[in-house]
Design an enzyme around this catalytic site. Structure first.
Site, short mmCIF file in Angstrom:
data_model
loop_
_atom_site.label_atom_id
_atom_site.label_comp_id
_atom_site.label_asym_id
_atom_site.label_seq_id
_atom_site.Cartn_x
_atom_site.Cartn_y
_atom_site.Cartn_z
N ASP A 73 -8.61 -20.03 21.39
CA ASP A 73 -8.16 -19.02 20.42
C ASP A 73 -9.07 -17.80 20.49
O ASP A 73 -9.97 -17.64 19.72
CB ASP A 73 -8.18 -19.64 19.02
N GLU A 124 -8.22 -9.68 14.63
CA GLU A 124 -7.04 -10.51 14.38
C GLU A 124 -7.35 -11.60 13.35
O GLU A 124 -6.55 -11.86 12.44
CB GLU A 124 -6.55 -11.15 15.68
N GLU A 125 -8.51 -12.22 13.47
CA GLU A 125 -8.84 -13.34 12.58
C GLU A 125 -9.04 -12.89 11.14
O GLU A 125 -9.14 -13.71 10.24
CB GLU A 125 -10.11 -14.06 13.08
N ASP A 151 -11.79 -11.21 18.95
CA ASP A 151 -12.65 -11.79 17.92
C ASP A 151 -12.42 -13.30 17.82
O ASP A 151 -11.32 -13.80 18.06
CB ASP A 151 -12.41 -11.11 16.56
N GLU A 155 -1.37 -16.61 22.01
CA GLU A 155 -2.08 -17.49 21.07
C GLU A 155 -1.79 -18.94 21.48
O GLU A 155 -0.85 -19.21 22.22
CB GLU A 155 -1.59 -17.22 19.64
N HIS A 215 -6.45 -11.10 21.14
CA HIS A 215 -7.56 -10.65 20.30
C HIS A 215 -8.88 -11.19 20.85
O HIS A 215 -8.94 -12.31 21.36
CB HIS A 215 -7.37 -11.03 18.83
N HIS A 236 -10.30 -23.14 16.15
CA HIS A 236 -11.18 -23.15 14.97
C HIS A 236 -11.93 -24.46 14.82
O HIS A 236 -12.61 -24.66 13.82
CB HIS A 236 -10.41 -22.86 13.66
#
Lengths: 421, 421
Positions: free
Chosen positions: B132, B166-167, B101, B190, B99, B390
């Protein structure tokens, strides 16, 4: 002097008073949007025949005063308004001060009526600002107009003030004071529910920044949640409030559950449901007793927060940050036997046939600026109720607006004295 | 087959891989701003020679799927990107999904570097999305390019996917699936820190509305503070998390402190320091085990919140409101002895000379959509680390990008098979 004519005039104006209050409520005068409600005030002052002074506050004129604490830079388009009724000379003057700004309406779903409709129902007018304090301002204007309409000639001046910024720390009243407006006494009809408040609690706004450590929500154990740490801060503030209110002996606070409350007004943390937030921002207000100094209370809160690390080592390496911002209301007080108190108490007794209830205000007002900044004796006396202020479904009883107008008119007569012709 | 040439090619491309990752990090592809990072991907796919499919998601095409859960209406200008390397025929196909995003950077003060600089230092690249999962995406592209560059002819197709959303719940991968892209296996890189995750935790976002009662801060005892009530809800969620994680027996969760975390990601209440707030909004995510259904967990949380009134009567008359919104990741799992697991595990063994660590993922991925929605066996395997995802100062080790690319290239060779000429 026989005030029958004044009283009768006031009670004849119920419909007009309600209409004026509705017009004021319908102009949503939250911070930065005070102009339209002030226009309603200006129109009414013109109608009464007051000498108007309408001006936009200039930050540079007030920012160096020690009581200045304001995070708003631009006042353009949203003036302060003063209307003067000059006396014949030789009497004491009086400031009649009301603020035009209102707090936001909050969660609209909690309201049974449109907060800016000004619905009139069962003797009550509903809406944001009804009780805090557009109803009080209507009472002031009604009292002044009654004196004018019934031909009462006062010796002293009446200085009516409709100020902005009270809810954010009093820059409006401070600007009026620094523009030269002073008097021998001042009444502010904040919502006392017809009680007399010779003492007013001061208060200050604070902001606390609480640190955490970011992480992915799925492995939240790798982070430190700022919300959880913020909750510890909230608990600590609750404990401090308890401690500060344990030994208040002043009988004027006898009926007040928490004389000097600490209110947590805002808690904001996190931007993403799946992330561990690394910052929580807590905002609130802390009450300052008439016996206290702002500086002393500042230190007490700072010291309290430093103690967080005793129970949680996290705060040792990540101390919270305390900021003082925005609103700041000086406490104020005059003696219960001050001549101004006697004049207003006598006026009350005449109207109600019973002595007034005298208490201390549970909140800050602009009174502290007038009394501490201008050495003006201040009494808070108004028709609204504290319970309704800042609440959903805020309302005011029309009857109490008329009653307080009668007391204020009578007090003005006693204080400013009448020139008999 | 001897993979020496592939390996050598990958390790010769370290500088280029770092540069590509930096370019991806420098394009801040938070939700709604994915286009520029996708442009970098598109350019790279063209360079490799993949057949491109670039399209903007249309809400109407995906909104009726049971796995659809998205609060974004407008995807225009921010496309999904797919690049296909067609095989010679007769082999198994593979989806390589990443992903584009990233979550917001959070409190910038917590970062030692600009979160969108892509600083390369001591073998690490720093920045939001490094781990990520832009680092994982670089590994995928490196693996594909290595196969192409060294002349490996696969029987099966490689379908490289760079998806948005995705997030926020997987609308990008769902759109790719509904556009017809399927395969015999899928790898999603991931951040597993080079472990193999055949099981993935699902998760759902929730929002809880907590009611209070407005009042003026100076008489806060007349109101009910929604922040204080919100804290009770937080405690209740903490208790539920504890209960849900007490008896997890699956050995794949053996090393995970909290297999199915409940993360409180957002707490917002109040607008005014001097008002008692009447509403608190809590947002978070709740983990869903591979053995659970989304519906079962929804009911469990609802039931838990209904219990609030047992300890505090306030909630009896003012029950909290639970909403399911935004992100929603299906759990997923394949057996540890599935042929696809065997292929990837063998590839790992060849590269590292030791068997892979096999665990369950502590977070949701788009894998659940592929496995539950498309019946595609999914393995999560990537170079980043969960701890860094994150978080402030997110980073990835360049060495691990190269190692994972090597494992993935080798796994693709085993799974899709090689056409010898």
């Amino acid at each position: 002097m026989d005030n029958t004519a004044v009283k009768e005039w006031i009670y004849s104006q119920e419909t007009q008073a309600v209409r004026l209050l509705q017009k004021l409520i319908q102009e949503k005068s939250v911070r930065g949007q005070e102009s339209k409600a002030q226009a309603v005030i200006i129109e009414k002052c013109r109608e009464i025949g007051l000498q108007l002074d309408i001006w936009e506050i200039q930050k540079k004129d007030i920012m160096n005063h020690p009581f200045y604490r304001c995070d708003r830079d631009d006042f353009s388009g949203n003036p302060n308004v003063i209307g003067v009724l000059k006396g014949q000379g030789g009497g004491r003057s009086i400031i009649l001060n009301g603020h035009i700004d209102v707090v936001p309406e909050g969660d609209e779903a909690a309201w049974n009526v449109d907060p800016f409709s000004g619905v009139h129902r069962n003797g009550k007018v509903f809406g944001r600002g009804a009780t805090d304090m557009k109803g009080g301002t209507v009472a002031l204007l009604l009292a002044i107009e009654a004196l004018k309409a019934t031909g009462v000639l006062l010796k002293g001046d009446i200085i009516f003030q409709s100020v902005i910024e009270e809810e954010s720390g009093g820059a409006g009243t401070l600007a009026a004071l620094l523009r030269g407006y002073t008097a021998d006494g001042a009444i502010i009809p904040e919502p006392t529910n017809l009680k007399l408040f010779p003492k007013q609690q001061g208060s200050m706004w604070f902001r606390i920044l609480v640190k955490g450590k970011q992480a992915h929500g799925g492995t939240r154990y790798e982070g430190v949640n700022a919300i959880e740490k913020g909750l510890e801060v909230v608990k600590r503030l609750q404990d401090l409030e308890k401690k500060r209110n344990e030994n208040v002996l002043d009988p004027l606070y006898g009926n007040i559950p928490i004389p000097f409350p600490i209110n947590i007004g805002k808690f904001e943390s996190g931007k993403w449901p799946s992330s561990v937030p690394d910052l929580a921002v807590i905002e609130g207000r802390i009450g300052v007793g008439p016996h206290e100094t702002m500086e002393g209370v500042e230190k007490e809160l700072q010291y309290c927060l430093e103690g967080l690390s005793e129970k949680d080592r996290w705060f040792e390496d990540h101390p919270v940050t305390l900021e003082w911002f925005g609103g700041r209301w000086q406490p104020g007080s005059i003696e219960s036997d001050h001549p101004f108190m006697e004049a207003v108490s006598e006026a009350y007794l005449e109207v109600f046939d019973s002595p007034p209830v005298i208490e201390a205000s549970p909140w800050g007002t602009d009174g502290g600026i007038l009394s501490k900044g201008g050495n003006i004796p201040v009494i808070i006396f108004g028709p609204g109720t504290t319970e309704s202020a800042h609440d959903a479904n805020e309302f005011i009883e029309v009857r109490k607006i008329l009653q307080s107008a009668e007391v204020i008119a009578s007090a003005v007569i006693k204080w400013c004295e009448v020139e008999y012709q």
